[in-house]
Scaffold this motif. Structure first.
Motif, PDB file in Angstrom:
ATOM      1  N   GLY A 169      -7.891   0.521  -0.315  1.00 51.54           N
ATOM      2  CA  GLY A 169      -6.484   0.104  -0.734  1.00 51.54           C
ATOM      3  C   GLY A 169      -5.800  -1.117  -0.534  1.00 51.54           C
ATOM      4  N   GLN A 172      -5.510  -3.758  -3.400  1.00 53.80           N
ATOM      5  CA  GLN A 172      -4.221  -3.142  -4.839  1.00 53.80           C
ATOM      6  C   GLN A 172      -3.159  -3.251  -4.139  1.00 53.80           C
ATOM      7  OE1 GLN A 172      -7.177  -1.822  -3.942  1.00 53.80           O
ATOM      8  NE2 GLN A 172      -8.024  -0.291  -5.088  1.00 53.80           N
ATOM      9  N   VAL A 176       0.359  -6.287  -5.312  1.00 57.10           N
ATOM     10  CA  VAL A 176       1.477  -5.431  -5.200  1.00 57.10           C
ATOM     11  C   VAL A 176       2.551  -6.267  -4.765  1.00 57.10           C
ATOM     12  CG1 VAL A 176       3.082  -3.341  -5.720  1.00 57.10           C
ATOM     13  CG2 VAL A 176       0.850  -3.164  -6.158  1.00 57.10           C
ATOM     14  N   PHE A 208      -8.477  -9.232  -3.540  1.00 58.40           N
ATOM     15  CA  PHE A 208      -8.212  -7.878  -4.852  1.00 58.40           C
ATOM     16  C   PHE A 208      -9.374  -8.044  -5.346  1.00 58.40           C
ATOM     17  CE2 PHE A 208      -7.470  -6.653  -9.091  1.00 58.40           C
ATOM     18  CZ  PHE A 208      -7.109  -5.046  -8.715  1.00 58.40           C
ATOM     19  N   ILE A 212     -12.390  -5.392  -4.198  1.00 55.22           N
ATOM     20  CA  ILE A 212     -12.440  -3.829  -5.016  1.00 55.22           C
ATOM     21  C   ILE A 212     -13.846  -3.695  -5.478  1.00 55.22           C
ATOM     22  CG2 ILE A 212     -12.160  -3.412  -7.484  1.00 55.22           C
ATOM     23  CD1 ILE A 212      -9.308  -2.595  -6.670  1.00 55.22           C
TER      24      ILE A 212
END
Length: 378
Positions: A169, A172, A176, A208, A212
């Motif tokens: 994670g 992500q 942010v 990112f 992913i």
């Protein structure tokens, strides 16, 4: 204990209680870490590789050069004004040399990562709820003495977060925090920071997409890329719809480059070329018709310490930058570009950023065979 002190120091770095140029509470908290590390580890600084040791030696060489140059000018001018700059360079050198080994401890690393993210979130909440100060028109500055200080803090903290964050994670979460960082830079309306944060956002986007798509098939990689492609323009559209963002962008159109060069001290390179080889010493700026120091990290190092000092310092910077991966290089350019028009080398968060980047270099170089490190938490 060390983990908490490093983390608390990063969080407190955004609270300025004394005038700029003087030690703030965070400086003293970081200094306590130096004392604890020196006491419990007998000032033993260990490095993972010859390359890491050589990078540190370049920093030590520059620090020694700066101290000698400034002390020489103390004797020449019969004025102690040059001593303060020497103290800050020694302090910055210690920050880097002590934090880099400390970050081997996973608890220290996690504490620093958490502190970086909490700092950005807290600063965003301060702005959103109306806390903090607006002492320069509509430019938000949080609890800093100047909006530019806040902008530099945000870029350096984000870059440190970028280099140290890892795990599930992370892509992500990085995106942010990157979005919040961009908003915070826009509300400071800092022109140099607007250029710098663009690199930070691009680095976050690349990381990112990377995280992913790791271990995914071709379809998932394409999907991740499409998400990133759609997310960035949408975010920028929403950002530019803010009145603050419009004001920030309009500051570029009204910039008088010649006037800014004079105000920020760039013109000294042409007006006083005799100092360029060995340096003018950092202090007593009244010699040059102004009481203000040069407002640029890189120009200041060049003018105050000459070509010789600048070459040593840039060799230290280059040894970190050139060993980063592509996304890491782009993230590094954020603070670098910001430093073109603002002097931030005395700020502790600048050295946190450099130590974090050096950790990223270490992990890139040792990725095939990672070995457990000695714990440093007390």
């Amino acid at each position: 204990m060390l983990a908490y002190l490093w983390a608390l120091g990063i969080i407190l770095s955004q609270f300025y209680l004394l005038p700029s140029g003087l030690p703030q509470p965070a400086h003293l908290l970081f200094a306590l870490n130096f004392l604890l590390l020196g006491y419990f580890y007998s000032l033993t600084l260990t490095f993972r590789s010859h390359e890491e040791r050589l990078t540190a030696l370049f920093l030590l060489a520059f620090c020694a050069y700066a101290v000698i140059a400034n002390l020489t000018w103390v004797l020449v001018e019969q004025n102690p004004a040059f001593i303060k700059a020497s103290i800050y360079w020694v302090y910055g050198c210690l920050m880097y040399l002590f934090l880099l080994p400390s970050l081997r401890d996973e608890r220290v690393r996690k504490a620093v990562v958490t502190a970086c993210s909490l700092s950005i979130v807290a600063l965003f909440l301060f702005w959103a709820t109306g806390l903090g100060r607006y002492e320069v028109g509509t430019r938000y500055q949080g609890f800093f003495n100047d909006p530019n200080q806040m902008a530099f803090y945000v870029i350096c903290v984000f870059s440190a977060f970028f280099y140290l964050l890892r795990g599930k994670g992370s892509g992500q979460l990085l995106f942010v925090i990157g979005v919040l960082s961009v908003v915070l830079v826009f509300v400071t309306q800092s022109r140099s920071a607007l250029l710098g944060i663009g690199f930070s956002l691009l680095a976050a986007y690349l990381r990112f997409i990377d995280t992913i798509a790791v271990g995914s098939g071709t379809r998932d990689r394409i999907l991740a890329t499409l998400i990133g492609i759609m997310a960035v323009p949408l975010f920028l559209y929403l950002l530019f719809s803010l009145e603050t963002a419009d004001i920030a962008i309009s500051r570029f159109s009204g910039t008088d480059v010649g006037s800014q060069a004079e105000i920020r001290g760039y013109a000294r390179l042409l007006e006083f070329p005799g100092y360029l080889f060995l340096g003018a010493g950092q202090g007593l700026d009244l010699r040059f018709g102004t009481r203000h120091e040069i407002h640029s990290t890189w120009v200041a190092v060049l003018f105050y310490y000459g070509i010789a000092g600048f070459a040593i310092f840039m060799a230290f910077i280059a040894r970190i930058f050139l060993r980063l991966d592509l996304a890491g290089k782009i993230a590094f350019l954020g603070p670098v570009f910001y430093g073109l028009s603002t002097y931030g080398a005395r700020t502790p968060i600048f050295w946190v950023f450099l130590a974090a980047a050096a950790v990223a270099v270490r992990e890139i170089r040792t990725a095939p065979s990672l070995t457990p490190a000695k714990e440093l938490s007390l």
